[in-house]
Design a protein around this motif. Structure first.
Motif, short mmCIF file in Angstrom:
data_model
loop_
_atom_site.label_atom_id
_atom_site.label_comp_id
_atom_site.label_asym_id
_atom_site.label_seq_id
_atom_site.Cartn_x
_atom_site.Cartn_y
_atom_site.Cartn_z
N ILE A 13 -9.18 12.44 7.82
CA ILE A 13 -10.47 13.05 7.51
C ILE A 13 -10.29 14.25 6.56
O ILE A 13 -11.00 14.37 5.56
N GLU A 14 -9.33 15.12 6.89
CA GLU A 14 -9.18 16.33 6.08
C GLU A 14 -8.65 16.02 4.68
O GLU A 14 -9.08 16.63 3.69
N ALA A 15 -7.69 15.08 4.60
CA ALA A 15 -7.15 14.75 3.27
C ALA A 15 -8.21 14.12 2.38
O ALA A 15 -8.29 14.42 1.18
N CYS A 16 -9.06 13.26 2.97
CA CYS A 16 -10.05 12.54 2.15
C CYS A 16 -11.26 13.39 1.78
O CYS A 16 -11.93 13.10 0.79
N SER A 17 -11.54 14.42 2.57
CA SER A 17 -12.73 15.23 2.30
C SER A 17 -12.39 16.54 1.59
O SER A 17 -13.28 17.23 1.09
N GLY A 18 -11.10 16.91 1.58
CA GLY A 18 -10.71 18.23 1.12
C GLY A 18 -10.76 18.42 -0.39
O GLY A 18 -11.03 17.49 -1.15
N GLN A 19 -10.47 19.64 -0.80
CA GLN A 19 -10.55 20.01 -2.22
C GLN A 19 -9.53 19.25 -3.07
O GLN A 19 -9.76 19.01 -4.25
N ALA A 20 -8.38 18.87 -2.47
CA ALA A 20 -7.33 18.19 -3.24
C ALA A 20 -7.44 16.67 -3.13
O ALA A 20 -6.53 15.96 -3.53
N ALA A 21 -8.54 16.17 -2.55
CA ALA A 21 -8.68 14.72 -2.36
C ALA A 21 -8.64 14.00 -3.70
O ALA A 21 -9.24 14.45 -4.68
N ILE A 22 -7.91 12.88 -3.76
CA ILE A 22 -7.87 12.04 -4.95
C ILE A 22 -8.24 10.62 -4.55
O ILE A 22 -8.23 10.28 -3.37
N GLU A 23 -8.53 9.79 -5.54
CA GLU A 23 -9.06 8.47 -5.21
C GLU A 23 -8.08 7.59 -4.42
O GLU A 23 -8.48 6.93 -3.45
N ALA A 24 -6.81 7.59 -4.80
CA ALA A 24 -5.84 6.74 -4.09
C ALA A 24 -5.78 7.09 -2.61
O ALA A 24 -5.50 6.24 -1.77
N VAL A 25 -6.06 8.36 -2.30
CA VAL A 25 -6.01 8.80 -0.92
C VAL A 25 -7.18 8.26 -0.11
O VAL A 25 -7.06 8.02 1.10
N GLN A 26 -8.32 8.04 -0.76
CA GLN A 26 -9.47 7.49 -0.04
C GLN A 26 -9.13 6.14 0.57
O GLN A 26 -9.54 5.82 1.69
N ALA A 27 -8.36 5.31 -0.16
CA ALA A 27 -8.04 3.98 0.33
C ALA A 27 -7.17 4.05 1.59
O ALA A 27 -7.47 3.40 2.60
N VAL A 28 -6.10 4.84 1.53
CA VAL A 28 -5.23 4.91 2.71
C VAL A 28 -5.92 5.65 3.85
O VAL A 28 -5.78 5.28 5.02
N GLY A 29 -6.67 6.69 3.52
CA GLY A 29 -7.34 7.48 4.55
C GLY A 29 -8.41 6.69 5.28
O GLY A 29 -8.52 6.74 6.51
N SER A 30 -9.21 5.92 4.54
CA SER A 30 -10.27 5.18 5.21
C SER A 30 -9.70 4.04 6.05
O SER A 30 -10.20 3.74 7.13
N GLU A 31 -8.59 3.46 5.61
CA GLU A 31 -7.96 2.43 6.45
C GLU A 31 -7.42 3.07 7.74
O GLU A 31 -7.56 2.51 8.83
N VAL A 78 0.83 -1.20 0.00
CA VAL A 78 0.00 0.00 0.00
C VAL A 78 0.87 1.25 0.00
O VAL A 78 0.50 2.29 -0.51
N TYR A 79 2.09 1.15 0.55
CA TYR A 79 2.98 2.32 0.53
C TYR A 79 3.51 2.57 -0.89
O TYR A 79 4.13 3.57 -1.15
N GLN A 80 3.30 1.59 -1.80
CA GLN A 80 3.93 1.65 -3.12
C GLN A 80 3.01 2.18 -4.22
O GLN A 80 3.40 2.26 -5.35
N GLN A 81 1.75 2.47 -3.89
CA GLN A 81 0.80 2.71 -4.98
C GLN A 81 0.83 4.13 -5.56
O GLN A 81 0.10 4.43 -6.48
N PHE A 82 1.69 5.00 -5.03
CA PHE A 82 1.74 6.36 -5.53
C PHE A 82 2.90 6.52 -6.51
O PHE A 82 3.83 5.72 -6.51
N PRO A 83 2.84 7.53 -7.37
CA PRO A 83 3.83 7.69 -8.44
C PRO A 83 5.27 7.70 -7.91
O PRO A 83 6.17 7.17 -8.54
N ASP A 84 5.46 8.30 -6.74
CA ASP A 84 6.79 8.36 -6.16
C ASP A 84 6.71 7.59 -4.85
O ASP A 84 6.35 8.14 -3.83
#
Ligand code: ZN
Length: 364
Positions: free
Chosen positions: A183-201, A1-7
């Motif tokens: 909560i803030e990362a997943c609900s905010g204006q810059a939220a992206i889909e990959a972040v929902q997975a890590v944030g909800s976990e 799960v730590y590997q799923q982002f571009p960098d």
């Protein structure tokens, strides 16, 4: 799960897996920690290297510049501590690289560069500093930040045993900080889909494990889960940033010296219903329903006795006018603008009053 982002984020879990790295950097490593942790034996067998210490507590620019002047430029820096130590090392590595004072890249004034390797070893579970491109520092008493790719540590070691000595109040504040991040990362204006997975976990792990971690710090399973949650939530803010509770929290820290986890927790609890009223569906990925999120937050705050841990750090009376002015100052406004519901000029005074009222109610 730590590997799923571009960098990808490079995270090692457990000191046995870290042993190989420790061998590779032996000879060039410098361990940096605070004056309190330096006296603890917990990490003495982690790596054999010289130790530099910095004062306990959230760093100021003087501490960072002094540390920068002591860093050998060919060293691998191993930052062992809470978010304060890790932030100080990230900033000092960048300041040492160019030889410029840390002020030259604060609050977007310039871009930090870094040629030193930084390994982050967190001893508290909350700030996520071990995986973020940002660092917090106070400048003449004002809480401010730096941001840039160069600030993200090259490698993270998660060893839950190192968090066992973290006391209940600090564990509570740090864990709530991680919850607010997710909560803030997943609900905010810059939220992206990959972040929902890590944030909800992260949210799920905190709701399930933080109370046990605060109540009995020796339970390693709960410590492990809370540590994982903090790092996941750190990845979430590294990708999608924080929101209103962080703007208010930083303002409370600037005005009243309130520790970070406590101030953002108070601010979140005071304002999340306001934020959620904008578009509740922004919160739907985190729990069964937005309403469930609110009630689980209430229960968690009660279970960990959050306001009892907060009380020693809070003044009796908050000044809502000064708070509103500080949460909209240059260093805090970007966080307001990333919130799920973006406050307009006419909203800030009301949000400040909600925060002050929440404090008065908790304190009565
Ligand atoms: Zn935070």
């Amino acid at each position: 799960v730590y590997q799923q982002f571009p960098d990808p984020y490079r995270v090692i879990v457990g000191r046995e897996d870290f042993a190989e790295v420790a061998d590779q950097i032996a000879g060039s490593a410098v361990l940096i920690t605070d004056e309190f942790l330096a006296s603890e034996a917990i990490f003495s067998d982690l790596i054999d290297s010289p130790v530099l210490t910095i004062p306990v507590g959230e760093p100021d620019v003087e501490t960072v510049d002094r540390l920068a002047s002591r860093l050998p430029l060919d060293a691998t820096l191993v930052a062992v501590g809470g978010g304060s130590v890790i932030d100080a090392v990230k900033l000092a590595a960048a300041a040492a690289t160019t030889g410029d004072p840390v002020r030259t890249f604060l609050a977007g004034a310039g871009e930090p560069h870094n040629q030193l390797s930084v390994i982050a070893v967190p001893t508290s579970s909350g700030t996520g500093s071990e995986v973020t491109r940002t660092a917090i520092v106070s400048d003449n008493g004002v809480k401010t930040w730096a941001w840039g790719q160069a600030l993200r540590p090259d490698l993270v070691l998660l060893e839950p045993e190192l968090t066992v000595s973290c006391p209940p109040g600090l564990t509570a504040g740090a864990g709530i900080d991680a919850l607010v991040h997710a909560i803030e990362a997943c609900s905010g204006q810059a939220a992206i889909e990959a972040v929902q997975a890590v944030g909800s976990e992260a949210v799920d792990l905190i709701f399930t494990n933080l109370a046990a971690t605060v109540q009995d710090g020796e339970v390693l399973e709960a410590r492990t889960a809370t540590q994982r949650a903090a790092t996941l939530a750190g990845i979430a803010i590294d990708q999608s940033n924080t929101g209103l509770a962080h703007a208010i929290g930083h303002a409370l820290s600037t005005l009243y010296g309130v520790p970070h986890g406590i101030s953002v927790g108070i601010a979140l609890h005071a304002t999340i219903e306001w934020s959620m009223a904008g578009d509740p569906t922004r919160y739907s990925g985190l729990t069964e329903s937005p309403q469930t999120l609110l009630s689980r937050i209430d229960h968690l705050f009660a279970d960990i006795d959050f306001y009892a841990h907060a009380a020693p750090f809070f003044p009796r009376d908050l000044d809502p006018v000064r708070l509103a002015a500080t949460m909209t100052s240059g260093e805090n406004l970007p966080m307001c603008h990333n919130n799920s519901r973006v406050p307009g000029d006419s909203d800030f005074m009301g949000l400040s009053e909600l925060t002050c009222d929440n404090w008065d109610v908790a304190n009565s």
